[in-house]
Design an enzyme around this catalytic site. Structure first.
Site, PDB file in Angstrom:
ATOM      1  N   GLY A 176      -2.859  15.050  52.990  1.00  0.00           N
ATOM      2  CA  GLY A 176      -3.192  15.802  51.786  1.00  0.00           C
ATOM      3  C   GLY A 176      -3.965  15.060  50.727  1.00  0.00           C
ATOM      4  O   GLY A 176      -4.168  15.584  49.620  1.00  0.00           O
ATOM      5  N   HIS A 199     -24.691  11.264  63.989  1.00  0.00           N
ATOM      6  CA  HIS A 199     -24.094  12.323  64.800  1.00  0.00           C
ATOM      7  C   HIS A 199     -23.424  13.345  63.889  1.00  0.00           C
ATOM      8  O   HIS A 199     -23.224  13.109  62.694  1.00  0.00           O
ATOM      9  CB  HIS A 199     -23.072  11.743  65.785  1.00  0.00           C
ATOM     10  CG  HIS A 199     -22.049  10.854  65.136  1.00  0.00           C
ATOM     11  ND1 HIS A 199     -22.219   9.482  65.022  1.00  0.00           N
ATOM     12  CD2 HIS A 199     -20.852  11.135  64.554  1.00  0.00           C
ATOM     13  CE1 HIS A 199     -21.178   8.961  64.407  1.00  0.00           C
ATOM     14  NE2 HIS A 199     -20.336   9.937  64.112  1.00  0.00           N
ATOM     15  N   ARG A 259     -23.313   4.425  51.924  1.00  0.00           N
ATOM     16  CA  ARG A 259     -22.906   3.536  53.007  1.00  0.00           C
ATOM     17  C   ARG A 259     -23.256   4.276  54.291  1.00  0.00           C
ATOM     18  O   ARG A 259     -22.897   5.447  54.468  1.00  0.00           O
ATOM     19  CB  ARG A 259     -21.416   3.238  52.921  1.00  0.00           C
ATOM     20  CG  ARG A 259     -20.870   2.331  54.039  1.00  0.00           C
ATOM     21  CD  ARG A 259     -20.314   3.147  55.188  1.00  0.00           C
ATOM     22  NE  ARG A 259     -19.641   2.322  56.190  1.00  0.00           N
ATOM     23  CZ  ARG A 259     -19.190   2.775  57.349  1.00  0.00           C
ATOM     24  NH1 ARG A 259     -19.340   4.056  57.673  1.00  0.00           N
ATOM     25  NH2 ARG A 259     -18.593   1.986  58.202  1.00  0.00           N
ATOM     26  N   ASP A 261     -23.066   4.967  58.185  1.00  0.00           N
ATOM     27  CA  ASP A 261     -22.193   4.797  59.339  1.00  0.00           C
ATOM     28  C   ASP A 261     -22.988   4.443  60.597  1.00  0.00           C
ATOM     29  O   ASP A 261     -24.104   4.946  60.794  1.00  0.00           O
ATOM     30  CB  ASP A 261     -21.398   6.090  59.563  1.00  0.00           C
ATOM     31  CG  ASP A 261     -20.397   5.980  60.682  1.00  0.00           C
ATOM     32  OD1 ASP A 261     -19.568   5.051  60.636  1.00  0.00           O
ATOM     33  OD2 ASP A 261     -20.438   6.819  61.611  1.00  0.00           O
ATOM     34  N   GLU A 289     -23.713  -0.176  57.969  1.00  0.00           N
ATOM     35  CA  GLU A 289     -22.638  -0.713  58.794  1.00  0.00           C
ATOM     36  C   GLU A 289     -23.224  -1.395  60.025  1.00  0.00           C
ATOM     37  O   GLU A 289     -23.866  -0.767  60.857  1.00  0.00           O
ATOM     38  CB  GLU A 289     -21.682   0.382  59.253  1.00  0.00           C
ATOM     39  CG  GLU A 289     -20.545  -0.172  60.123  1.00  0.00           C
ATOM     40  CD  GLU A 289     -19.801   0.885  60.916  1.00  0.00           C
ATOM     41  OE1 GLU A 289     -18.705   0.574  61.432  1.00  0.00           O
ATOM     42  OE2 GLU A 289     -20.304   2.016  61.042  1.00  0.00           O
ATOM     43  N   ASP A 320     -11.547   0.379  59.841  1.00  0.00           N
ATOM     44  CA  ASP A 320     -11.797   0.102  61.255  1.00  0.00           C
ATOM     45  C   ASP A 320     -11.119  -1.170  61.747  1.00  0.00           C
ATOM     46  O   ASP A 320     -11.307  -1.547  62.911  1.00  0.00           O
ATOM     47  CB  ASP A 320     -13.307  -0.017  61.506  1.00  0.00           C
ATOM     48  CG  ASP A 320     -14.003   1.337  61.515  1.00  0.00           C
ATOM     49  OD1 ASP A 320     -13.377   2.324  61.935  1.00  0.00           O
ATOM     50  OD2 ASP A 320     -15.173   1.411  61.091  1.00  0.00           O
ATOM     51  N   ASP A 379      -6.225   0.827  63.829  1.00  0.00           N
ATOM     52  CA  ASP A 379      -6.376   2.259  63.606  1.00  0.00           C
ATOM     53  C   ASP A 379      -5.525   3.042  64.623  1.00  0.00           C
ATOM     54  O   ASP A 379      -5.570   2.736  65.814  1.00  0.00           O
ATOM     55  CB  ASP A 379      -7.865   2.578  63.769  1.00  0.00           C
ATOM     56  CG  ASP A 379      -8.200   4.041  63.582  1.00  0.00           C
ATOM     57  OD1 ASP A 379      -7.384   4.753  63.002  1.00  0.00           O
ATOM     58  OD2 ASP A 379      -9.287   4.440  64.027  1.00  0.00           O
TER      59      ASP A 379
END
Length: 713
Positions: free
Chosen positions: A264, A339, A418, A420, A449, A516, A560
């Site tokens: 949430g 993507h 940033r 990805d 990244e 990550d 993760d």
């Protein structure tokens, strides 16, 4: 623009055959690696008649490549026959393949009077020469171990070049020469290898390089980003400020984080806790993806122009930006342009209409109809069916993604992006991206990244910065794991710093933890002293450090998804040793120009005692940092000789511990407790004790305020 350009190098493509012999029947085998963006579907292998030997041929450039075999679409293994399987620097064991240029058949020998021509290269372009603070950085490359010395001659002055790094094929040299940027500059390179060679615009055949001052375009970084401290927020796990927008399947805050559950967290929660962010003393927040999409992490985007309903609204984001900016905190968004989600409008049309879809060329379908399954019959990030890769060479797809930056600049007034998996996107897209974003505002910040060497993207035509996983790797090995020596540690830090233009190194997004990676405290096996030592180095080394939410409170988390736990606000207390330490470090950075943007200078590396010392110099301002990684107390003598060009104060104060340290001739002697550091600032400044005392008072007030909040929820 340059009036002469020379890049004497060999560009070769070598056909390499990958071979895997299976020890049991396999349905499929593929090779994935750095040459195909680790796409398990890009290079399938074919079985020989024996059904066990699998082969494929791939055209590869000279240099080093990493790869693995993918068995039955799921099992990733190193090449059993490779003689070079090792850590890639990010905790992954990969197979390494090195392909040599054709003229490398004879070994390189320094001093033999012979130079390998294909190894020589000077890229005379604006994107390869860096002007900063009145100095121009020039670079030169030779074959590894092939040349005794390299220097650059500017007019009548000869400047020795330093070898800053090496790889399997090449040595890389660099020199800084004075240049006012107002008059044209001419230069050549002098090579010494038993005899003298001169390398100019025509290679070894002569010529002179010339830079036109009028046309030269320096690499400029937003000034606010240099030395700024960022705070990374995983929005879904930071704070639940508006339960009314919680997904139906949300778990209680503090529940076990899983791949697909929700807790949430939202933008209202970030606004609710804005006081904590501001009080911490950061200058920017980096938000993991907040756009509409099906996952809790946000890296599958359904609608790039809409804040996810579970996160709030576009108006909420605008309000957050408007509230934080006057308080000195900028907002950077996470852009996933490589993507999309499978329900992104263009991919939905491709699924429905197949080969007839007008968005067919927005993606990389392999066959029709499109089937969202494993394996997908379209190119997807890392082969995951939920993340179809975008064809950014398609003009319409590219325009759509670039227009996203226009939209959020005007919609919310954000301050940067940033990017990805940015190393998996075509470089010409990032060049267009920079032109677009900087056209909106030169103060927009772009950070990509990439987990390794980012030099090819940080040449002034693509990004401003990169995520500092190279810094993390050095800190992890020396501080958390204790697997490297003091010399290896400081060498690794300096190698990264010297790999980039100075203005880039001053804004590298150095981190210890992220969404990550396991949290740094967990990798320190819960050792508080080691974790705080890591924070001290992070905040005193050049760059723009990034704090992962909860790091400042001592949160832990394994790989993760465990590293994405709900923020543990119960830890927010003025007596929390992590919070006290981070706040003090922030205040010291704010007071010291040297700690924010100063140049690093190595002073000490004692492998036996596991101690390191380095200086930071910004003009006449100076800071000294001493680090003790050992489990014993040590008295460290810091040599001041490398700082002889400065007026060195007679006394320093340890801004962390409070002790006054007086100079003893050409050295400074300081005693360090086990697993600790000292941040030594000139005692004459008169602000160190004030900062520390103010910090203690603030911590006491914070403790009282939060105790009251705990009594009255």
């Amino acid at each position: 623009m340059l009036l002469a350009l020379a890049m004497v190098s060999v560009t070769q493509t070598i056909t390499h055959e990958f071979v895997y012999v299976a020890d049991q029947p396999r349905k499929s085998v593929a090779v994935a690696g750095s040459f195909n963006n680790w796409d398990r579907n890009a290079n399938p292998m074919r079985a020989d008649a024996d059904g066990r030997t699998w082969r494929t041929k791939v055209g590869l450039g000279v240099g080093q490549h990493q790869y693995k075999f993918v068995l039955d679409g799921e099992q990733w293994i190193v090449d059993p026959k490779s003689k070079d399987n090792r850590d890639d620097g990010n905790g992954n064991i990969n197979s390494f393949l090195t392909l040599l240029p054709s003229d490398y058949s004879a070994p390189a020998v320094r001093g033999d009077g012979s130079i390998t021509l294909s190894g020589l290269q000077h890229e005379a372009a604006d994107t390869a020469m860096y002007w900063d603070r009145g100095h121009l950085t020039l670079q030169f490359r030779t074959r590894k171990d092939d040349v005794e010395r390299v220097s650059v001659r500017v007019r009548s002055s000869n400047t020795a070049m330093s070898r800053t790094s090496s790889d399997d094929l090449y040595d890389y040299y660099r020199a800084r020469v004075k240049w006012d940027g107002k008059s044209d500059l001419e230069y050549v390179f002098n090579l010494q290898d038993r005899r003298a060679f001169t390398y100019g615009s025509k290679g070894l055949d002569g010529g002179t390089f010339r830079i036109s001052a009028k046309d030269f375009k320096p690499f400029e970084i937003p000034t606010w980003a240099e030395g700024a401290v960022f705070y990374q927020i995983f929005p879904e796990r930071f704070e639940n400020g508006d339960p009314s927008n919680d997904p139906a399947n949300s778990v209680a805050w503090g529940g076990k984080p899983e791949w697909f559950n929700f807790m949430g967290g939202d933008i209202a929660g970030i606004r609710k806790r804005a006081g904590h962010i501001v009080d911490l003393g950061v200058q920017g927040i980096y938000l993991n993806p907040i756009f509409e999409g099906p996952s809790n992490h946000g890296y599958e985007t359904t609608d790039y122009l809409k804040v996810a309903k579970r996160m709030g609204t576009n108006d909420d984001l605008r309000a957050l930006v408007q509230e934080l900016k006057p308080k000195g905190v900028r907002v950077v968004l996470d852009g996933v342009f490589n993507h999309t989600a499978t329900d992104f409008f263009a991919f939905t049309d491709l699924r429905d209409r197949g080969a007839e879809s007008k968005y067919r060329d927005w993606f990389f379908p392999r066959s029709f109809p499109i089937k969202v399954g494993d394996p997908p019959n379209y190119e997807a990030w890392f082969g995951f069916p939920s993340m179809p890769k975008v064809n950014l060479r398609n003009a319409e797809a590219r325009k759509y993604m670039l227009d996203v930056t226009h939209f959020w600049h005007h919609e919310a007034g954000i301050d940067g992006w940033r990017l990805d998996v940015a190393n998996e996107v075509e470089m010409d897209f990032w060049r267009d991206f920079r032109k677009t974003v900087k056209g909106l505002s030169s103060e927009q910040w772009i950070v990509g990244e990439v987990w390794g060497d980012a030099r090819q993207w940080l040449r002034g035509d693509q990004w401003d910065s990169a995520m500092g996983y190279q810094f993390r790797d050095a800190a992890l090995k020396f501080i958390a794991e204790g697997n490297t020596t003091a010399t290896q540690f400081i060498d690794a830090l300096l190698r990264v710093y010297e790999s980039y233009p100075p203005q880039v190194s001053r804004n590298l997004m150095n981190l210890l933890s992220s969404h990550d990676t396991p949290r740094f405290l967990t990798l320190c096996k819960g050792d508080r002293e080691l974790a705080l030592l890591g924070a001290t180095v992070q905040m005193t080394w050049p760059g723009s450090p990034s704090i992962y939410y909860g790091e400042e409170l001592g949160m832990e988390g394994a790989a993760d998804p465990d590293n994405r736990r709900g923020m543990e606000w119960i830890r927010l207390s003025g007596e929390n040793p992590f919070l006290k330490h981070y706040r003090l470090l922030m205040k010291l950075r704010a007071q010291s120009p040297a700690l924010r943007t100063g140049e690093p200078i190595q002073l000490l590396a004692d492998d036996a005692r596991r101690t390191v010392a380095y200086g930071r110099v910004e003009g006449s301002d100076l800071a000294l940092i001493a680090v003790n990684r050992s489990d014993q107390a040590h008295t460290v003598s810091i040599p001041l000789g490398p700082l002889s060009q400065l007026k060195i104060p007679s006394a320093f104060e340890d801004a962390l511990g409070g002790a006054t340290v007086r100079r003893a001739g050409a050295q400074l002697v300081v005693t360090l407790t086990p697993r600790s550091a000292a941040v030594l600032l000139p005692a004459s400044r008169g602000t160190n004790r004030t900062v520390r005392d103010a910090h203690r008072a603030s911590a006491t007030n914070d403790f009282t305020r939060n105790a009251s909040l705990r009594r009255h929820p």
